[in-house]
Scaffold this active site. Structure first.
Site, PDB file in Angstrom:
ATOM      1  CD  GLU A  85     -39.840 -25.805   5.040  1.00 41.72           C
ATOM      2  OE1 GLU A  85     -40.159 -26.032   6.375  1.00 41.72           O
ATOM      3  OE2 GLU A  85     -39.736 -26.653   4.025  1.00 41.72           O
ATOM      4  CG  ASP A 122     -38.719 -20.406  10.017  1.00 44.63           C
ATOM      5  OD1 ASP A 122     -39.765 -20.184  10.274  1.00 44.63           O
ATOM      6  OD2 ASP A 122     -37.800 -20.723  11.126  1.00 44.63           O
ATOM      7  CG  ASP A 135     -43.173 -26.222   4.899  1.00 42.77           C
ATOM      8  OD1 ASP A 135     -43.215 -25.505   5.659  1.00 42.77           O
ATOM      9  OD2 ASP A 135     -43.235 -27.516   4.723  1.00 42.77           O
ATOM     10  CD  GLU A 189     -41.533 -20.926   6.544  1.00 43.75           C
ATOM     11  OE1 GLU A 189     -41.788 -20.670   7.743  1.00 43.75           O
ATOM     12  OE2 GLU A 189     -40.953 -22.003   6.501  1.00 43.75           O
TER      13      GLU A 189
END
Length: 226
Positions: free
Chosen positions: A45, A49, A118, A121
């Protein structure tokens, strides 16, 4: 490692077949399923991102060569924020393949916006780890699609916009109060009231606190700016 039938079907929805399926398995494993022999997706995650951010920054610069930083920043934030990631996750039914612990399953984890965002990502990171940046970029651009060209200059999320309005009036940030909760534990419904210290307030109801807060902020901002 051989993928289960549901993850194989998910690859088709994602538009990418993994050479090393372990990257995908880890990406769909929530921390509530962690064990000595199973890693969760939190590190992915974090990586995903950053990959998403770079891809969106490049895409926005390419889409509008004349845009200023002040114009690009809200567009960027709209494309990478949790709501956008969760929307893409729902588009490819990511929730259906998430590996969740019993408590998250019972509380409706497959539909939670933050959890879906989440995981989206993490899936981006998995593609990056398996195939590199160029393939990750292609995958992201395909999934985000017209969102990139259609994002507006004023595409701030409502909570941010309301806070900026309050600050501009010399007020403290708005508060968000849960005034009601209904429904079963696995599918709760929240009613949130957005309040300004000066008195105005608005309520909204949604399937997650985050969604209800955003909706309440939007309703209050619309009232204030009529």
């Amino acid at each position: 490692m051989k993928l289960s039938s549901d993850l194989s079907a998910f690859q088709a929805r994602l538009g990418y077949d993994f050479r090393d399926p372990s990257f995908l398995v880890r990406a769909v494993t929530h921390s509530s399923m962690v064990s000595a022999h199973r890693d969760d997706n939190q590190r992915q995650e974090f990586l995903g991102d950053r990959v998403l951010g770079l891809v969106m920054a490049e895409a926005l610069l390419s889409a509008d060569a004349a845009a200023t930083e002040g114009q690009l920043a809200p567009r960027f934030n709209a494309l990478v924020r949790k709501e956008a990631c969760a929307d893409v996750a729902r588009q490819i039914d990511l929730g259906a393949v998430l590996k969740l612990g019993r408590s998250e399953m019972k509380s409706g984890g497959r539909r939670k916006e933050a959890l879906l965002a989440d995981a989206m990502e993490a899936v981006i990171a998995a593609v990056y780890q398996d195939a590199g940046f160029d393939v990750a970029r292609q995958t992201i651009l395909r999934l985000w699609g017209d969102r990139i060209n259609n994002v507006a200059d004023d595409a701030r999320d409502p909570k941010t916009a309301l806070q900026e309005w309050a600050q501009g009036k010399g007020e403290p940030p708005p508060s968000y109060v849960e005034v009601a909760r209904s429904g079963p534990d696995h599918q709760p419904v929240f009613t949130i009231e957005a309040r300004l210290k000066s008195g105005p307030s608005q309520r909204a109801t949604a399937g997650s606190k985050r969604q209800a807060e955003q909706a309440a902020a939007k309703a209050l901002l619309e009232e204030l700016t009529k």
